[in-house]
Design a protein around this motif. Structure first.
Motif, PDB file in Angstrom:
ATOM      1  N   ASP A  50     -12.752  12.538  80.986  1.00  0.00           N
ATOM      2  CA  ASP A  50     -12.416  14.062  80.299  1.00  0.00           C
ATOM      3  C   ASP A  50     -12.017  14.948  81.259  1.00  0.00           C
ATOM      4  O   ASP A  50     -11.741  15.052  82.480  1.00  0.00           O
ATOM      5  N   ASP A  76      -3.556   4.846  78.553  1.00  0.00           N
ATOM      6  CA  ASP A  76      -4.220   4.817  80.009  1.00  0.00           C
ATOM      7  C   ASP A  76      -5.428   3.676  79.848  1.00  0.00           C
ATOM      8  O   ASP A  76      -5.604   3.073  80.603  1.00  0.00           O
ATOM      9  N   TRP A 123     -12.419   6.213  79.970  1.00  0.00           N
ATOM     10  CA  TRP A 123     -11.383   7.413  80.550  1.00  0.00           C
ATOM     11  C   TRP A 123     -12.226   8.423  81.071  1.00  0.00           C
ATOM     12  O   TRP A 123     -13.556   8.545  81.011  1.00  0.00           O
ATOM     13  N   PRO A 176     -10.235   9.026  72.932  1.00  0.00           N
ATOM     14  CA  PRO A 176      -9.225  10.073  72.406  1.00  0.00           C
ATOM     15  C   PRO A 176      -7.714   9.655  72.518  1.00  0.00           C
ATOM     16  O   PRO A 176      -7.596   9.151  73.419  1.00  0.00           O
ATOM     17  N   ALA A 177      -7.028   9.937  71.483  1.00  0.00           N
ATOM     18  CA  ALA A 177      -5.739   9.396  71.387  1.00  0.00           C
ATOM     19  C   ALA A 177      -5.204   9.982  72.617  1.00  0.00           C
ATOM     20  O   ALA A 177      -4.138   9.097  72.810  1.00  0.00           O
ATOM     21  N   GLU A 178      -5.153  10.991  73.292  1.00  0.00           N
ATOM     22  CA  GLU A 178      -4.156  11.348  74.416  1.00  0.00           C
ATOM     23  C   GLU A 178      -4.780  10.364  75.507  1.00  0.00           C
ATOM     24  O   GLU A 178      -3.970  10.202  76.746  1.00  0.00           O
ATOM     25  N   HIS A 179      -5.821   9.759  75.562  1.00  0.00           N
ATOM     26  CA  HIS A 179      -6.328   8.775  76.745  1.00  0.00           C
ATOM     27  C   HIS A 179      -6.087   7.172  76.394  1.00  0.00           C
ATOM     28  O   HIS A 179      -6.344   6.589  77.236  1.00  0.00           O
ATOM     29  N   ARG A 180      -5.851   7.042  75.187  1.00  0.00           N
ATOM     30  CA  ARG A 180      -5.900   5.384  74.772  1.00  0.00           C
ATOM     31  C   ARG A 180      -4.963   4.623  75.409  1.00  0.00           C
ATOM     32  O   ARG A 180      -5.047   3.505  75.969  1.00  0.00           O
TER      33      ARG A 180
END
Length: 98
Positions: free
Chosen positions: A34, A55, A32, A49-53
């Protein structure tokens, strides 16, 4: 259990282990990027991080398994700098003198 059955069971377990072990060791690599544009890599999805999992999971599933065969091309190497060039001629002395 007779000795023959025990040997058969052990041999079967070894064959199953030999077939399954390489597959179970092939871990996923999750990537991922950042907010600062830095790429991150991990083998643990919980480390993403949860918001990138979502993808990261999608990219890991889309990536083909790398081949274990290494190949080389027979393309010729580029020439070294200065090879094949003649040095520039230099004049010694004054412009009008012989």
């Amino acid at each position: 259990m007779s000795q023959l059955k025990l040997r058969t069971a052990v041999a079967t377990a070894c064959v199953v282990w030999a077939l399954v072990a390489p597959v179970s060791n092939a871990g996923e690599i999750y990537t991922w990027t950042d907010a600062d544009g830095r790429a991150h890599y991990t083998q643990d999805l919980q480390g993403v991080p949860a918001e990138h999992r979502a993808d990261a999971r999608e990219r890991a599933n889309a990536s083909p398994t790398p081949s274990k065969v290494q190949t080389f091309s027979n393309a010729p190497a580029s020439p070294a700098p200065g090879v094949g060039r003649r040095p520039a001629a230099h004049r010694v002395g004054s412009a009008g003198g012989r």
